[in-house]
Structure formats: C-alpha cells, structure tokens
Enzyme design. Structure first.
Site, mmCIF file in Angstrom:
data_model
loop_
_atom_site.group_PDB
_atom_site.id
_atom_site.type_symbol
_atom_site.label_atom_id
_atom_site.label_comp_id
_atom_site.label_asym_id
_atom_site.label_seq_id
_atom_site.Cartn_x
_atom_site.Cartn_y
_atom_site.Cartn_z
ATOM 1 N N ARG A 1 28.385 34.446 54.421
ATOM 2 C CA ARG A 1 28.286 32.987 54.572
ATOM 3 C C ARG A 1 29.460 32.399 55.349
ATOM 4 O O ARG A 1 29.416 31.247 55.767
ATOM 5 C CB ARG A 1 28.177 32.337 53.194
ATOM 6 C CG ARG A 1 26.820 32.580 52.563
ATOM 7 C CD ARG A 1 26.830 32.428 51.058
ATOM 8 N NE ARG A 1 25.520 32.645 50.475
ATOM 9 C CZ ARG A 1 24.954 33.836 50.296
ATOM 10 N NH1 ARG A 1 25.586 34.922 50.665
ATOM 11 N NH2 ARG A 1 23.757 33.945 49.758
ATOM 12 N N PHE B 1 43.131 30.247 47.747
ATOM 13 C CA PHE B 1 42.581 31.403 47.039
ATOM 14 C C PHE B 1 41.341 31.878 47.784
ATOM 15 O O PHE B 1 40.523 31.077 48.206
ATOM 16 C CB PHE B 1 42.239 31.018 45.593
ATOM 17 C CG PHE B 1 42.033 32.204 44.696
ATOM 18 C CD1 PHE B 1 43.119 32.884 44.166
ATOM 19 C CD2 PHE B 1 40.760 32.638 44.410
ATOM 20 C CE1 PHE B 1 42.929 33.974 43.344
ATOM 21 C CE2 PHE B 1 40.557 33.731 43.591
ATOM 22 C CZ PHE B 1 41.636 34.412 43.058
ATOM 23 N N GLU C 1 41.759 22.789 42.544
ATOM 24 C CA GLU C 1 42.659 21.718 43.001
ATOM 25 C C GLU C 1 42.084 20.882 44.144
ATOM 26 O O GLU C 1 42.689 19.887 44.554
ATOM 27 C CB GLU C 1 44.007 22.314 43.431
ATOM 28 C CG GLU C 1 44.810 22.903 42.299
ATOM 29 C CD GLU C 1 44.385 24.311 41.871
ATOM 30 O OE1 GLU C 1 44.732 24.702 40.733
ATOM 31 O OE2 GLU C 1 43.695 25.010 42.651
ATOM 32 N N HIS D 1 35.565 32.472 34.030
ATOM 33 C CA HIS D 1 36.436 31.691 34.910
ATOM 34 C C HIS D 1 35.653 31.083 36.076
ATOM 35 O O HIS D 1 35.863 29.928 36.447
ATOM 36 C CB HIS D 1 37.580 32.571 35.424
ATOM 37 C CG HIS D 1 38.600 31.837 36.204
ATOM 38 N ND1 HIS D 1 38.704 31.944 37.575
ATOM 39 C CD2 HIS D 1 39.557 30.965 35.818
ATOM 40 C CE1 HIS D 1 39.686 31.167 37.998
ATOM 41 N NE2 HIS D 1 40.220 30.565 36.961
ATOM 42 N N ASP E 1 34.109 39.051 36.143
ATOM 43 C CA ASP E 1 33.619 39.528 34.856
ATOM 44 C C ASP E 1 33.887 38.564 33.707
ATOM 45 O O ASP E 1 33.525 38.840 32.571
ATOM 46 C CB ASP E 1 34.266 40.880 34.524
ATOM 47 C CG ASP E 1 33.841 41.956 35.507
ATOM 48 O OD1 ASP E 1 32.707 41.875 36.013
ATOM 49 O OD2 ASP E 1 34.651 42.867 35.766
ATOM 50 N N ALA F 1 36.122 29.022 48.169
ATOM 51 C CA ALA F 1 35.244 30.159 47.879
ATOM 52 C C ALA F 1 35.525 30.619 46.456
ATOM 53 O O ALA F 1 36.643 31.016 46.144
ATOM 54 C CB ALA F 1 35.480 31.292 48.867
ATOM 55 N N VAL F 2 34.507 30.529 45.611
ATOM 56 C CA VAL F 2 34.617 30.988 44.231
ATOM 57 C C VAL F 2 33.638 32.144 44.077
ATOM 58 O O VAL F 2 32.431 31.973 44.244
ATOM 59 C CB VAL F 2 34.295 29.848 43.239
ATOM 60 C CG1 VAL F 2 34.508 30.325 41.802
ATOM 61 C CG2 VAL F 2 35.160 28.625 43.528
ATOM 62 N N ILE F 3 34.196 33.311 43.785
ATOM 63 C CA ILE F 3 33.396 34.532 43.694
ATOM 64 C C ILE F 3 33.325 34.962 42.232
ATOM 65 O O ILE F 3 34.345 35.081 41.559
ATOM 66 C CB ILE F 3 34.005 35.640 44.587
ATOM 67 C CG1 ILE F 3 34.056 35.142 46.036
ATOM 68 C CG2 ILE F 3 33.203 36.922 44.459
ATOM 69 C CD1 ILE F 3 34.839 36.016 46.989
#
Length: 158
Positions: A132, A23, A63, A93, A90, A85-87
């Site tokens: 980054r 992801f 995971e 989550h 809204d 990478a977690v962005i």
C-alpha cells in the site's frame, strides 16, 4: 439546487500541513514521498522553503491527532494530512493505537472545521503495508488527492 465539488486542478493558493508518524518509517517515508509527488504535480510548492507546505514528524500514529490539532488551530492550513502505519502484532496494542488515532483525528476535524485526511494504514503484516506504500500502489498519492479535493471544496463553501 446548488452542487459543490472540490477540484484537483492547480492549487497554488492551498496551504497544506502534513503530520507523519516516525514509527514504521520504512512505510511512512514512502507514503510521504507519494503524497509530495502528487501535491507537486498539482501545483503545490513542496520545496524546502515552501510557504504552502509544512511537515511535522511525531513518534507514532497515537500522537498524530495532537499535532494535527495544533496545525488545524493555527489558521495557517486549509487542509491537514496525517500519515502513519499501524501493523497488527500479537497483542491488543494495534487495536488501541488505531482506535485512538482514528477517533482523535476525526474529532480534530469536526472541532476545527479543517479537513484532516486520515492517511493511516492499518494492515495485518508488513507485506500488506509495503504493497500500500508503493510496491503495488502508493496510497500517499491518494491521500494527497483527497486533501486537494477537500481543500478546494472547503474554499468554495467558504
């Protein structure tokens, strides 16, 4: 008094596992590229038929801990690197995913005694993630340096 420190010198005996979240792969592919570049420049064979490096892809950052645990328990690796990478969006989550990923990764390291490098970007937007992952600085390189230092240190601590 003894002082123990890891080194960044040629690491021809170090075996590394990398777990990468698919992801946001625009970002994670760049992190992986920086990571592999650093490892290669420090003596790790990153070729397709390397006996020093394995890479596993998982659906997302949530995971990462499960496969990092599998790598760590296998006995094949002295260090594991997790890349994701977690962005922020809204919804909540973002908070759930990054919380569980970070807790899971740190738990795996403590339970197995294998250093697990937390290479998961947590950003407010895609621009920050891109900065980054290579526009300004590729943190994949830094994560690889952390792995080299920890792997070397753990070998010394034996």
């Amino acid at each position: 008094m003894a002082t123990f420190e890891g080194l960044f010198t040629q690491s021809s005996s170090l075996k590394v596992g990398i777990v990468v979240a698919r992801f946001n792969d625009l970002i994670t592919n760049k992190l992986l590229s920086g990571c592999l570049d650093c490892l290669s420049r420090h003596g790790i064979d990153v070729s397709a038929n390397s006996s020093q490096l394995d890479t596993a892809w998982v659906p997302g950052s949530f995971e990462l801990p499960l496969v990092a645990q599998s790598f760590a328990k296998s006995g094949r690796y002295q260090v594991v690197i997790t890349l994701g990478a977690v962005i922020r969006g809204d919804t909540p989550h973002f908070d759930v995913v990054i919380s569980e990923a970070s807790k899971g990764i740190s738990a795996v390291s403590r339970e197995t005694g294998i250093p697990i490098v937390f290479g998961v970007l947590t950003t407010d937007n895609m621009q920050q993630a891109l900065e980054r992952a290579g526009i300004k600085n590729n943190l994949g390189w830094n994560y690889a340096l952390q792995a080299l230092e920890l792997g070397s240190l753990m070998q010394k601590l034996g």
